[in-house]
Design a protein around this motif. Sequence first.
Motif, PDB file in Angstrom:
ATOM      1  N   ALA A 102      93.436  58.065  -1.389  1.00 56.58           N
ATOM      2  CA  ALA A 102      92.033  57.984  -0.973  1.00 56.58           C
ATOM      3  C   ALA A 102      91.188  57.547  -2.169  1.00 56.58           C
ATOM      4  N   PRO A 103      90.046  56.893  -1.918  1.00 56.33           N
ATOM      5  CA  PRO A 103      89.176  56.498  -3.023  1.00 56.33           C
ATOM      6  C   PRO A 103      88.677  57.708  -3.801  1.00 56.33           C
ATOM      7  N   VAL A 104      88.579  57.559  -5.117  1.00 54.82           N
ATOM      8  CA  VAL A 104      88.030  58.618  -5.965  1.00 54.82           C
ATOM      9  C   VAL A 104      86.511  58.594  -5.854  1.00 54.82           C
ATOM     10  N   GLU A 105      85.931  59.768  -5.629  1.00 52.11           N
ATOM     11  CA  GLU A 105      84.483  59.895  -5.503  1.00 52.11           C
ATOM     12  C   GLU A 105      83.898  60.413  -6.807  1.00 52.11           C
ATOM     13  N   LEU A 106      82.786  59.841  -7.237  1.00 50.30           N
ATOM     14  CA  LEU A 106      82.097  60.314  -8.425  1.00 50.30           C
ATOM     15  C   LEU A 106      81.102  61.405  -8.027  1.00 50.30           C
ATOM     16  N   PRO A 107      81.065  62.534  -8.743  1.00 46.84           N
ATOM     17  CA  PRO A 107      80.169  63.643  -8.350  1.00 46.84           C
ATOM     18  C   PRO A 107      78.698  63.256  -8.352  1.00 46.84           C
ATOM     19  N   PHE A 108      78.312  62.310  -9.213  1.00 44.37           N
ATOM     20  CA  PHE A 108      76.910  61.896  -9.276  1.00 44.37           C
ATOM     21  C   PHE A 108      76.620  60.681  -8.393  1.00 44.37           C
ATOM     22  N   LEU A 109      77.667  60.166  -7.690  1.00 42.26           N
ATOM     23  CA  LEU A 109      77.495  59.085  -6.723  1.00 42.26           C
ATOM     24  C   LEU A 109      78.365  59.371  -5.500  1.00 42.26           C
ATOM     25  N   PRO A 110      78.088  60.446  -4.774  1.00 44.89           N
ATOM     26  CA  PRO A 110      78.925  60.779  -3.610  1.00 44.89           C
ATOM     27  C   PRO A 110      78.803  59.711  -2.525  1.00 44.89           C
ATOM     28  N   PHE A 111      79.899  59.490  -1.818  1.00 48.93           N
ATOM     29  CA  PHE A 111      79.909  58.498  -0.753  1.00 48.93           C
ATOM     30  C   PHE A 111      78.960  58.902   0.374  1.00 48.93           C
ATOM     31  N   GLY A 112      78.261  57.915   0.899  1.00 53.29           N
ATOM     32  CA  GLY A 112      77.310  58.143   1.979  1.00 53.29           C
ATOM     33  C   GLY A 112      76.075  57.298   1.776  1.00 53.29           C
ATOM     34  N   GLY A 113      75.502  56.807   2.854  1.00 55.62           N
ATOM     35  CA  GLY A 113      74.310  55.962   2.765  1.00 55.62           C
ATOM     36  C   GLY A 113      74.628  54.662   2.053  1.00 55.62           C
ATOM     37  N   SER A 120      82.700  53.249  -0.429  1.00 58.31           N
ATOM     38  CA  SER A 120      84.015  53.041  -1.025  1.00 58.31           C
ATOM     39  C   SER A 120      84.563  51.708  -0.541  1.00 58.31           C
ATOM     40  N   SER A 121      85.756  51.355  -0.985  1.00 58.49           N
ATOM     41  CA  SER A 121      86.372  50.100  -0.542  1.00 58.49           C
ATOM     42  C   SER A 121      86.611  50.101   0.962  1.00 58.49           C
ATOM     43  N   THR A 122      86.824  51.281   1.543  1.00 62.24           N
ATOM     44  CA  THR A 122      87.042  51.364   3.000  1.00 62.24           C
ATOM     45  C   THR A 122      85.803  50.887   3.750  1.00 62.24           C
ATOM     46  N   GLU A 123      84.633  51.412   3.383  1.00 63.55           N
ATOM     47  CA  GLU A 123      83.391  51.005   4.040  1.00 63.55           C
ATOM     48  C   GLU A 123      83.033  49.551   3.715  1.00 63.55           C
ATOM     49  N   ALA A 124      83.394  49.095   2.511  1.00 57.27           N
ATOM     50  CA  ALA A 124      83.089  47.715   2.116  1.00 57.27           C
ATOM     51  C   ALA A 124      83.762  46.707   3.041  1.00 57.27           C
ATOM     52  N   LEU A 125      84.916  47.089   3.581  1.00 57.84           N
ATOM     53  CA  LEU A 125      85.653  46.193   4.475  1.00 57.84           C
ATOM     54  C   LEU A 125      85.146  46.260   5.914  1.00 57.84           C
ATOM     55  N   ALA A 126      84.177  47.152   6.171  1.00 62.96           N
ATOM     56  CA  ALA A 126      83.678  47.319   7.541  1.00 62.96           C
ATOM     57  C   ALA A 126      82.175  47.106   7.640  1.00 62.96           C
ATOM     58  N   LEU A 127      81.562  46.474   6.628  1.00 62.45           N
ATOM     59  CA  LEU A 127      80.128  46.215   6.681  1.00 62.45           C
ATOM     60  C   LEU A 127      79.811  45.206   7.779  1.00 62.45           C
ATOM     61  N   SER A 128      78.674  45.398   8.441  1.00 59.75           N
ATOM     62  CA  SER A 128      78.297  44.474   9.522  1.00 59.75           C
ATOM     63  C   SER A 128      77.549  43.254   8.996  1.00 59.75           C
ATOM     64  N   GLU A 129      77.102  43.334   7.755  1.00 60.95           N
ATOM     65  CA  GLU A 129      76.417  42.186   7.158  1.00 60.95           C
ATOM     66  C   GLU A 129      76.651  42.185   5.645  1.00 60.95           C
ATOM     67  N   VAL A 130      76.471  41.038   5.038  1.00 59.90           N
ATOM     68  CA  VAL A 130      76.646  40.908   3.590  1.00 59.90           C
ATOM     69  C   VAL A 130      75.408  41.457   2.891  1.00 59.90           C
ATOM     70  N   PRO A 131      75.569  42.422   1.979  1.00 57.70           N
ATOM     71  CA  PRO A 131      74.394  42.935   1.272  1.00 57.70           C
ATOM     72  C   PRO A 131      73.798  41.858   0.372  1.00 57.70           C
ATOM     73  N   GLU A 132      72.484  41.846   0.304  1.00 58.25           N
ATOM     74  CA  GLU A 132      71.828  40.859  -0.560  1.00 58.25           C
ATOM     75  C   GLU A 132      72.142  41.134  -2.022  1.00 58.25           C
TER      76      GLU A 132
END
Length: 317
Positions: free
Chosen positions: A2-13, A17-29
């Motif tokens: 599983a992706p390593v989470e940083l305590p000062f940058l928790p996953f969410g919003g 992680s790389s998992t969510e990066a592969l499921a984005l609905s649009e390219v971030p600016e």
Amino acid sequence: SAPVELPFLPFGGAVISSTEALALSEVPERLAVVGGGYIGLELGIAFAKLGAKVSVVEALPRVLAQYDAELTRPVVKRLAELGIEVLVNAKAKGLSSKGDALLVETASGKNAKIAADRILVTVGRKPVVEDWGLEQIDLDMAGRFIRIDDQCRTSMRGIFAIGDVTGEPMLAHRAMAQGEMVAEIVAGHKRSWDKRSIPAICFTDPELVTAGLSPDEAKRLGGEIKVGLFPFAANGRAMTKMSEDGFVRVVARADNHLVLGIQAVGQGVSELSTAFGLALEMGARLEDIAGTIHAHPTQGEGFQEAALKALGRVLHV
């Protein structure tokens, strides 16, 4: 794993992680990537090509630190060409109060903000060893990983372990090969496990391939080595593809010319990984590779030429 989470940058919003990066609905600016390893650069380069403004923050002195600097130089050059901002010796500190920027401590010790719509954290992966019963069966561990022998047997009879939970390299083709071997052992066949010839590929632009030992790793084993490096600038196929950056490098023992490792960097070199793995698996010597006719024009000719270079017989450089 599983992706390593940083305590000062928790996953969410905005933090993904790389998992969510592969499921984005649009390219971030604007995309900030925390971690300049192979996952961060593979995804960062892909999003830069899709139109995102990408910034990479790496705590170490250089990106792709698991590879030697000679091998990664063409990739670093390409990052600049793609307009990717790279901050080395820099530390991510957290998310801004508005959630629209990554807070960073630069190499000079100053605080900075990197505006970002998404913050991709790629600081490694960890074995998933919790919440499935490992604590009930008390297997011997090797650090965070499950300890195995050369047949993937654990410390408890009848229990095997394969894949990322057994340690590096965390590669899908390694796990598949382990699984096939265990199935054959369970069926009564004799098999053992040797990871030395597993190729590893970094799907950046240009791509990186490593199999076996690097020059530095081979030197640490003791004994003299020979290194042959052939640049794609002298390869006809690379010229026609307008992808002349990169090279093939072969590392061998000096006494008997046994090949210990093979590396390459360049466009499409992932397709050479099979030949590299085969050479190591079969115990090839420099003369075996140099004496094998390679089709022209192909990038694979660089493999033959690198072996010839190590033998002092290179033809086209």
